[in-house]
Design a protein around this motif. Structure first.
Motif, PDB file in Angstrom:
ATOM      1  N   ALA A 258      -6.069  -8.713   6.665  1.00  0.00           N
ATOM      2  CA  ALA A 258      -7.342  -8.892   6.628  1.00  0.00           C
ATOM      3  C   ALA A 258      -7.825  -6.921   6.855  1.00  0.00           C
ATOM      4  CB  ALA A 258      -8.256  -9.392   7.336  1.00  0.00           C
ATOM      5  N   ASN A 259      -7.253  -6.709   7.941  1.00  0.00           N
ATOM      6  CA  ASN A 259      -6.756  -5.814   8.988  1.00  0.00           C
ATOM      7  C   ASN A 259      -6.628  -4.734   7.811  1.00  0.00           C
ATOM      8  OD1 ASN A 259      -6.289  -7.453  11.791  1.00  0.00           O
ATOM      9  ND2 ASN A 259      -8.295  -6.761  11.596  1.00  0.00           N
ATOM     10  N   ILE A 260      -5.776  -4.597   7.844  1.00  0.00           N
ATOM     11  CA  ILE A 260      -5.073  -3.765   6.636  1.00  0.00           C
ATOM     12  C   ILE A 260      -6.443  -3.717   5.320  1.00  0.00           C
ATOM     13  CG2 ILE A 260      -2.758  -2.861   5.726  1.00  0.00           C
ATOM     14  CD1 ILE A 260      -2.703  -2.827   8.248  1.00  0.00           C
TER      15      ILE A 260
ATOM     16  N   PHE B 298       2.061   9.169   0.322  1.00  0.00           N
ATOM     17  CA  PHE B 298       2.721   7.968   1.434  1.00  0.00           C
ATOM     18  C   PHE B 298       3.111   8.965   2.297  1.00  0.00           C
ATOM     19  CE2 PHE B 298       7.070   6.400   3.482  1.00  0.00           C
ATOM     20  CZ  PHE B 298       6.725   5.408   2.720  1.00  0.00           C
ATOM     21  N   LEU B 299       3.335   9.940   3.100  1.00  0.00           N
ATOM     22  CA  LEU B 299       3.662  10.374   4.396  1.00  0.00           C
ATOM     23  C   LEU B 299       2.228  10.753   5.057  1.00  0.00           C
ATOM     24  CD1 LEU B 299       5.867  13.759   3.558  1.00  0.00           C
ATOM     25  CD2 LEU B 299       6.263  11.504   5.199  1.00  0.00           C
TER      26      LEU B 299
ATOM     27  N   PHE C  40       0.982  -1.230  -0.201  1.00  0.00           N
ATOM     28  CA  PHE C  40       0.046   0.167   0.458  1.00  0.00           C
ATOM     29  C   PHE C  40       0.829   1.039   0.284  1.00  0.00           C
ATOM     30  CE2 PHE C  40      -4.537  -1.417   1.684  1.00  0.00           C
ATOM     31  CZ  PHE C  40      -4.709  -2.803   1.022  1.00  0.00           C
ATOM     32  N   GLY C  41       1.992   1.304   0.770  1.00  0.00           N
ATOM     33  CA  GLY C  41       2.611   2.383   0.886  1.00  0.00           C
ATOM     34  C   GLY C  41       3.508   2.438  -0.417  1.00  0.00           C
TER      35      GLY C  41
ATOM     36  N   ILE D  49      -6.469   3.473  -1.851  1.00  0.00           N
ATOM     37  CA  ILE D  49      -5.165   2.394  -2.219  1.00  0.00           C
ATOM     38  C   ILE D  49      -5.933   2.679  -3.628  1.00  0.00           C
ATOM     39  CG2 ILE D  49      -4.273   0.568  -3.045  1.00  0.00           C
ATOM     40  CD1 ILE D  49      -2.707   2.623  -0.877  1.00  0.00           C
ATOM     41  N   VAL D  50      -7.661   2.594  -3.558  1.00  0.00           N
ATOM     42  CA  VAL D  50      -8.400   2.563  -4.718  1.00  0.00           C
ATOM     43  C   VAL D  50      -8.689   3.424  -5.016  1.00  0.00           C
ATOM     44  CG1 VAL D  50     -10.857   2.006  -5.242  1.00  0.00           C
ATOM     45  CG2 VAL D  50      -9.849   0.492  -4.115  1.00  0.00           C
TER      46      VAL D  50
END
Length: 224
Positions: free
Chosen positions: A81-83, A51-52, A38-39, A91-92
């Motif tokens: 799953a939590n993330i 990102f920050l 994700f980062g 992210i989408v």
């Protein structure tokens, strides 16, 4: 070919994040890997600012969880799953090139984390958001004044991040801050209804609430 300074700094931060998160058992291996992905996506499609923002969102969520569990020493290790439940909608949005939606999503997610974790330390019993009847702490859909106030703070934190990192817009600050609390309330309503009936789990509820936060910001910022 020279490696850009921003990319080098991002890689260093991801390595540090992974070592601390996995080493301190804040995230399990799957959760750590997904958070890293994700980062990378946030940096690739949203730049260093996105990102920050994601990093600061993560740090604020961890701090809130630690504060909320001072009286509850048992620590829950977050999973993949939590993330995905908390960060997936953001992210989408960043993949779609919508920065406003990205901030709306993490505002809803952080507000809910602040509300649920810090609200657990309320002295009195919470009430069910659907019936206004008292409930035991930790009951899905139960809210407290302390938790609601914490949720407001969570939204303000992300609204302030938008102001600092993206643009000093009063409209967007207010919208993103408000969406945080709205997302938290949506999470509570879903928890009191669909989650308690076993139709959704906690991660699904988090995903929907975060996605709702993103959707509201996208629509309002585009048409109003």
């Amino acid at each position: 070919m020279d490696i850009p300074v921003e990319a080098t700094a991002t890689a260093a931060m991801l390595i540090l994040f992974s070592l601390i998160s996995y080493g301190k058992k804040i995230l399990d291996l799957g959760g750590t890997l997904v958070a890293d992905v994700f980062g990378i996506i946030a940096f690739r499609f949203g730049g260093l600012r996105a990102f920050l923002a994601l990093d600061l969102f993560y740090i604020a969520a961890v701090v809130a969880t630690r504060i909320g569990r001072l009286q509850r020493p048992k620590h829950e290790t977050r999973t993949m799953a939590n993330i995905m439940g908390n960060g997936g909608p953001a992210i989408v949005c960043i993949l779609a090139g919508n920065t406003a939606g990205f901030f709306g999503a993490i505002s809803a997610a952080l507000s809910d984390t602040f509300s649920s974790e810090i609200g657990m330390n309320s002295k009195g019993k919470p009430i069910m958001i659907t019936t206004l009847q008292q409930a035991e702490k930790g009951t899905d859909g139960a809210v407290s004044l302390k938790g609601l106030f914490a949720g407001v703070v969570g939204g303000i934190v992300i609204g302030a991040l938008y102001w600092i990192l993206i643009a000093p817009s009063v409209k967007m600050f207010a919208l993103i801050a408000a969406v945080g609390l709205a997302g938290s309330l949506i999470d509570s309503v879903l928890g009191a209804t669909l989650q308690r009936r076993g139709l959704l789990d906690n991660n699904s509820v988090n995903f929907i609430a975060s996605a709702a936060g993103a959707a509201v910001v996208v629509v309002v910022s585009a048409y109003f």
